[in-house]
Design an enzyme around this catalytic site. Structure first.
Site, short mmCIF file in Angstrom:
data_model
loop_
_atom_site.label_atom_id
_atom_site.label_comp_id
_atom_site.label_asym_id
_atom_site.label_seq_id
_atom_site.Cartn_x
_atom_site.Cartn_y
_atom_site.Cartn_z
N HIS A 60 0.83 -1.21 0.00
CA HIS A 60 0.00 0.00 0.00
C HIS A 60 0.87 1.26 0.00
CE1 HIS A 60 0.17 1.34 4.31
NE2 HIS A 60 0.31 0.06 4.59
N ASP A 163 5.79 2.79 6.68
CA ASP A 163 4.53 2.06 6.55
C ASP A 163 3.70 2.75 5.48
OD1 ASP A 163 2.19 0.66 6.88
OD2 ASP A 163 1.70 1.52 8.83
N GLU A 193 -5.29 1.73 2.35
CA GLU A 193 -5.12 0.60 3.28
C GLU A 193 -5.37 1.04 4.71
OE1 GLU A 193 -2.86 -2.14 6.05
OE2 GLU A 193 -2.70 0.03 5.74
N GLU A 194 -4.90 2.25 5.04
CA GLU A 194 -5.02 2.75 6.41
C GLU A 194 -6.46 3.07 6.79
OE1 GLU A 194 -2.66 2.51 8.37
OE2 GLU A 194 -0.77 2.70 7.28
N ASP A 216 4.05 -5.61 3.67
CA ASP A 216 3.75 -4.49 4.56
C ASP A 216 4.72 -4.54 5.73
OD1 ASP A 216 2.51 -2.29 5.70
OD2 ASP A 216 0.49 -3.15 5.64
#
Length: 329
Positions: A60, A163, A193-194, A216
């Site tokens: 991501h 991240d 994604e978050e 990830d």
């Protein structure tokens, strides 16, 4: 790898606003792939053509951030989170809006007990005397990322947005170095994604892969008084077993472990009791997708100073490449 990591971590791309990071990645990889496209969710999909199995590799590209919700009469900006933003980690940090405006995050002085610190009791100061001046620089609905410079110390790299820009760097390295295979490889840089694994789900639905691997970051167990975890910086890739959204496909998990052992790649196993990741969305898409996860050990996750080990990233590239070459379905 270091230059790629610096390039992608320092680009802007909070969840739902991935245009800049998508363009950065696209420009870096377009001459190495046969096809590149963007879907309706903003996922960047790069394809290396083949005639056999369709393999999806996902990382991501969104990062956590904030969104302006109100500007008061003195020019201070109230805000909400985009993703897992901690008020304690945010206090005293700088944020950068998409147009380059920098602000500092502070808390109301009347807050007597720090245990009661919440985002609703905090504000961003961009150095304006009133609302009119502030609104010339920042509007309600504007988004900002946290500021965290890219630094390499020894074999460790520190930055905001590791991240999951470190996972994006792994995919970029794979794209540039992967030998020709009979399989058709889809490299997907996913969005949002978050905010709930949104982009990965729609990308997998459109591709209908025969299998998938998501890359990830993950929490480590090597800092003082932390929860007991096998994962550590420098310990190699963490092969994902489970998190709150996902449990590993037994065949793919076993294959990753065997490939790592046979090729002297150090690895650990990742079991998270909280937090979800893209494999959970991919594996439940359509009629289901056999899916695995390769995780990058990362300290200080969801902070402006996330730390990874460069050797771990290189070993993630090696393990993912081995999987691509050996997967027969």
């Amino acid at each position: 790898m270091q230059e790629t990591l610096k390039l992608v971590t320092q680009a802007f791309g909070v969840s739902g606003n991935e245009d800049e990071i998508r363009e950065v990645i696209s420009n870096d990889i377009k001459k190495y792939v046969d096809e590149i496209r963007v879907d309706a969710m903003g996922n960047l999909i790069a394809v290396k053509k083949g005639k056999k199995k369709k393999i999806m590799l996902a990382a991501h590209m969104d990062e956590i951030g904030i969104i302006a919700t109100f500007i008061d009469e003195k020019g201070f900006i109230r805000f909400s989170n985009l993703g897992g933003v901690s008020p304690f980690t945010s206090l005293g940090q700088r944020v950068k809006f998409r147009n380059g405006i920098i602000g500092t995050v502070n808390a109301e002085e009347k807050l007597e007990d720090m245990k009661g610190l919440k985002l609703g009791k905090m504000y961003i100061d961009i150095g304006c005397k009133d609302r009119e001046e502030a609104e010339k620089l920042v509007k309600v609905g504007d988004t900002a990322s946290f500021v965290g410079d890219f630094v390499v110390q020894g074999n460790y790299a520190i930055s905001k947005a590791m991240d999951d820009r470190s996972g994006c760097a792994v995919l970029i390295q794979l794209i540039k170095t992967l030998p020709k295979t009979d399989n058709e490889i889809y490299f997907v840089f996913t969005t949002q994604e978050e905010l709930g694994l949104r982009g990965a789900k729609t990308a997998a639905f459109g591709i209908v892969p025969d299998c998938a691997i998501a890359i990830d970051v993950t929490l480590t167990g090597d800092t003082p008084e932390c929860n007991n975890r096998e994962v550590k910086l420098g310990g190699g890739p963490a092969i994902k077993v489970k998190d709150s959204s996902y449990i590993a496909n037994p065949f793919i998990r076993r294959m990753l472990e065997e490939l790592a052992a046979e090729n002297s790649i150090p690895y650990t196993l990742e079991l998270l009791d909280r937090g979800g990741s893209d494999p959970g969305a991919i594996q439940t898409t359509g009629v289901g997708v056999p899916c695995g996860g390769i995780s990058i050990p990362c300290r200080s996750v969801h902070s402006p100073s996330e730390m990874v080990c460069l050797d771990d990233l290189e070993n993630c590239v090696k393990l993912a490449a081995l999987f691509i070459r050996n997967f027969k379905g």
